[in-house]
Design a protein around this motif. Structure first.
Motif, PDB file in Angstrom:
ATOM      1  N   VAL A   5      63.727  37.536  40.146  1.00 51.86           N
ATOM      2  CA  VAL A   5      63.172  36.234  39.772  1.00 51.86           C
ATOM      3  C   VAL A   5      62.262  35.702  40.882  1.00 51.86           C
ATOM      4  N   ASN A   6      62.329  36.316  42.063  1.00 59.81           N
ATOM      5  CA  ASN A   6      61.511  35.867  43.190  1.00 59.81           C
ATOM      6  C   ASN A   6      60.158  36.572  43.259  1.00 59.81           C
ATOM      7  N   THR A   7      60.153  37.867  42.968  1.00 61.13           N
ATOM      8  CA  THR A   7      58.920  38.652  43.052  1.00 61.13           C
ATOM      9  C   THR A   7      58.698  39.378  41.730  1.00 61.13           C
ATOM     10  N   ASN A   8      57.629  38.959  41.014  1.00 62.52           N
ATOM     11  CA  ASN A   8      57.310  39.571  39.724  1.00 62.52           C
ATOM     12  C   ASN A   8      56.084  40.458  39.922  1.00 62.52           C
ATOM     13  N   LEU A   9      56.336  41.733  40.207  1.00 60.42           N
ATOM     14  CA  LEU A   9      55.244  42.663  40.488  1.00 60.42           C
ATOM     15  C   LEU A   9      54.295  42.813  39.310  1.00 60.42           C
ATOM     16  N   GLY A  10      54.820  42.797  38.118  1.00 58.01           N
ATOM     17  CA  GLY A  10      53.969  42.936  36.929  1.00 58.01           C
ATOM     18  C   GLY A  10      52.997  41.779  36.803  1.00 58.01           C
ATOM     19  N   ALA A  11      53.509  40.548  37.084  1.00 54.94           N
ATOM     20  CA  ALA A  11      52.644  39.374  37.004  1.00 54.94           C
ATOM     21  C   ALA A  11      51.593  39.399  38.103  1.00 54.94           C
ATOM     22  N   MET A  12      51.971  39.896  39.281  1.00 55.82           N
ATOM     23  CA  MET A  12      51.021  39.976  40.386  1.00 55.82           C
ATOM     24  C   MET A  12      49.892  40.946  40.054  1.00 55.82           C
ATOM     25  N   ARG A  13      50.242  42.099  39.458  1.00 53.87           N
ATOM     26  CA  ARG A  13      49.206  43.067  39.079  1.00 53.87           C
ATOM     27  C   ARG A  13      48.306  42.483  37.995  1.00 53.87           C
ATOM     28  N   ALA A  14      48.910  41.789  37.038  1.00 56.23           N
ATOM     29  CA  ALA A  14      48.121  41.196  35.958  1.00 56.23           C
ATOM     30  C   ALA A  14      47.172  40.127  36.503  1.00 56.23           C
ATOM     31  N   LEU A  15      47.667  39.329  37.465  1.00 61.36           N
ATOM     32  CA  LEU A  15      46.815  38.310  38.076  1.00 61.36           C
ATOM     33  C   LEU A  15      45.659  38.931  38.851  1.00 61.36           C
ATOM     34  N   ALA A  16      45.944  40.016  39.578  1.00 60.55           N
ATOM     35  CA  ALA A  16      44.891  40.704  40.331  1.00 60.55           C
ATOM     36  C   ALA A  16      43.830  41.252  39.383  1.00 60.55           C
ATOM     37  N   SER A  17      44.294  41.846  38.280  1.00 56.90           N
ATOM     38  CA  SER A  17      43.362  42.384  37.293  1.00 56.90           C
ATOM     39  C   SER A  17      42.536  41.266  36.662  1.00 56.90           C
ATOM     40  N   LEU A  18      43.199  40.135  36.365  1.00 56.02           N
ATOM     41  CA  LEU A  18      42.488  39.001  35.764  1.00 56.02           C
ATOM     42  C   LEU A  18      41.450  38.435  36.728  1.00 56.02           C
ATOM     43  N   ARG A  19      41.813  38.377  38.009  1.00 61.88           N
ATOM     44  CA  ARG A  19      40.887  37.851  39.012  1.00 61.88           C
ATOM     45  C   ARG A  19      39.657  38.756  39.154  1.00 61.88           C
ATOM     46  N   THR A  20      39.890  40.071  39.226  1.00 63.86           N
ATOM     47  CA  THR A  20      38.784  41.026  39.359  1.00 63.86           C
ATOM     48  C   THR A  20      37.873  40.992  38.132  1.00 63.86           C
ATOM     49  N   THR A  21      38.506  40.931  36.975  1.00 64.42           N
ATOM     50  CA  THR A  21      37.730  40.881  35.735  1.00 64.42           C
ATOM     51  C   THR A  21      36.889  39.608  35.665  1.00 64.42           C
ATOM     52  N   GLY A  22      37.481  38.487  36.112  1.00 65.19           N
ATOM     53  CA  GLY A  22      36.750  37.219  36.104  1.00 65.19           C
ATOM     54  C   GLY A  22      35.552  37.254  37.030  1.00 65.19           C
ATOM     55  N   GLU A  23      35.710  37.870  38.199  1.00 66.10           N
ATOM     56  CA  GLU A  23      34.597  37.977  39.143  1.00 66.10           C
ATOM     57  C   GLU A  23      33.472  38.842  38.566  1.00 66.10           C
ATOM     58  N   THR A  24      33.850  39.975  37.975  1.00 61.34           N
ATOM     59  CA  THR A  24      32.849  40.866  37.382  1.00 61.34           C
ATOM     60  C   THR A  24      32.143  40.185  36.213  1.00 61.34           C
ATOM     61  N   LEU A  25      32.941  39.480  35.391  1.00 64.20           N
ATOM     62  CA  LEU A  25      32.356  38.756  34.264  1.00 64.20           C
ATOM     63  C   LEU A  25      31.375  37.700  34.755  1.00 64.20           C
ATOM     64  N   GLY A  26      31.697  37.045  35.870  1.00 63.22           N
ATOM     65  CA  GLY A  26      30.808  36.033  36.438  1.00 63.22           C
ATOM     66  C   GLY A  26      29.497  36.627  36.898  1.00 63.22           C
ATOM     67  N   VAL A  27      29.549  37.835  37.479  1.00 68.42           N
ATOM     68  CA  VAL A  27      28.339  38.503  37.962  1.00 68.42           C
ATOM     69  C   VAL A  27      27.391  38.789  36.803  1.00 68.42           C
ATOM     70  N   TYR A  28      27.924  39.400  35.740  1.00 69.70           N
ATOM     71  CA  TYR A  28      27.055  39.777  34.629  1.00 69.70           C
ATOM     72  C   TYR A  28      26.628  38.574  33.792  1.00 69.70           C
ATOM     73  N   SER A  29      27.463  37.548  33.717  1.00 71.24           N
ATOM     74  CA  SER A  29      27.076  36.324  33.013  1.00 71.24           C
ATOM     75  C   SER A  29      25.917  35.648  33.740  1.00 71.24           C
ATOM     76  N   LYS A  30      25.964  35.671  35.063  1.00 66.00           N
ATOM     77  CA  LYS A  30      24.876  35.095  35.857  1.00 66.00           C
ATOM     78  C   LYS A  30      23.575  35.858  35.630  1.00 66.00           C
ATOM     79  N   GLN A  31      23.682  37.179  35.504  1.00 62.28           N
ATOM     80  CA  GLN A  31      22.493  37.976  35.244  1.00 62.28           C
ATOM     81  C   GLN A  31      21.876  37.622  33.897  1.00 62.28           C
ATOM     82  N   LEU A  32      22.724  37.397  32.896  1.00 65.32           N
ATOM     83  CA  LEU A  32      22.207  36.999  31.586  1.00 65.32           C
ATOM     84  C   LEU A  32      21.560  35.620  31.638  1.00 65.32           C
TER      85      LEU A  32
END
Length: 272
Positions: A5-32
């Motif tokens: 209940v203290n360390t949720n590795l699955g949630a941490m990986r999902a958050l990291a993936s969401l953060r990376t995806t958001g950054e990449t999405l921001g890059v290409y959205s800016k290009q558009l």
């Protein structure tokens, strides 16, 4: 994998993936949105710096183009005036030849003289109207004009054609009151005609040089613009495809995060 209940590795990986995806999405959205792969220094500092230098060069080329266009316009106006004067000189020569004929009567001479004086007045009008942006290269007070030829400060010169006005001033005082006076005026007209012919040749050469240089600068500017585009422009098709792809990835990451956040709830079942 152990449950905690203290360390949720699955949630941490999902958050990291969401953060990376958001950054990449921001890059290409800016290009558009901007149309640029490198819109500012945050995208690529070194490339943006190079692009800014190229943009400064393009602004300099634009200033050169404006200068050359002004010179070419001035030359074209001057050439038009000279061409019309040259055409009229031929008519004046014919009229003076008629006036040099001692056999014509007084009334006929009066008619010819009036026609000749009208043509002389028209030449004066042509000279006065050879004005471009406040400059008249045919006037007595005119001087040579210089125009920027490139971004390094080289110039091209448009020569003054004040000799036309000087020769015309002398010719305009000629008398046609008699056959003898008209004959003498033919010599003065020849001097004026020579001045006009010389001016036509010199002005045409100067104008042509400006036009050729303008075409060259336009070609260089276009090539530089193309190079700048290759350096900083975005591939819009690729950017649009990436935006759609990253949006799907973003939705998947959100679902994974939701599932990972539910995993600690399994521990509640052990307490029953």
């Amino acid at each position: 994998m152990s449950l905690s209940v203290n360390t949720n590795l699955g949630a941490m990986r999902a958050l990291a993936s969401l953060r990376t995806t958001g950054e990449t999405l921001g890059v290409y959205s800016k290009q558009l949105q901007t149309g640029y792969r490198v819109a500012d220094a945050t995208d690529d500092a070194s490339t943006f710096s190079v692009a800014q230098g190229i943009r400064a060069n393009l602004q300099a080329y634009s200033a050169v183009q404006n200068s050359l266009a002004s010179g070419a316009g001035m030359g074209s106006v001057t050439q038009a005036a000279l061409s019309n004067i040259s055409d009229l000189v031929g008519n004046m020569q014919a009229k003076l030849t008629q006036l040099a004929d001692g056999s014509i009567g007084a009334s006929q001479r009066t008619i010819y003289a009036a026609d000749f004086n009208a043509m002389t007045s028209q030449v004066s009008t042509f000279i006065a109207m050879a004005n471009y942006n406040g400059v008249n290269l045919l006037s007595n007070a005119s001087t040579a004009r210089s125009f920027m030829a490139d971004t390094s400060g080289t110039t091209l010169t448009m020569a003054s054609q004040s000799g036309v006005s000087t020769a015309f001033t002398t010719f305009a005082t000629s008398s046609v009151s008699s056959a003898t006076a008209a004959t003498a005026s033919l010599t003065s007209l020849t001097t004026f005609q020579t001045a006009v012919g010389t001016a036509i040749g010199q002005n045409a050469t100067d104008t042509r040089s400006l036009q050729l240089q303008s075409g060259f600068v336009n070609a260089i500017s276009d090539a530089t613009t193309t190079g700048l585009g290759q350096l900083v422009d975005a591939d819009i098709g690729k950017a649009a495809a990436q935006v759609q792809s990253q949006q799907v990835r973003q939705q998947m990451a959100i679902q994974q995060l939701s599932m990972a956040n539910q995993q600690p709830a399994v521990l509640l079942s052990l307490m029953r």
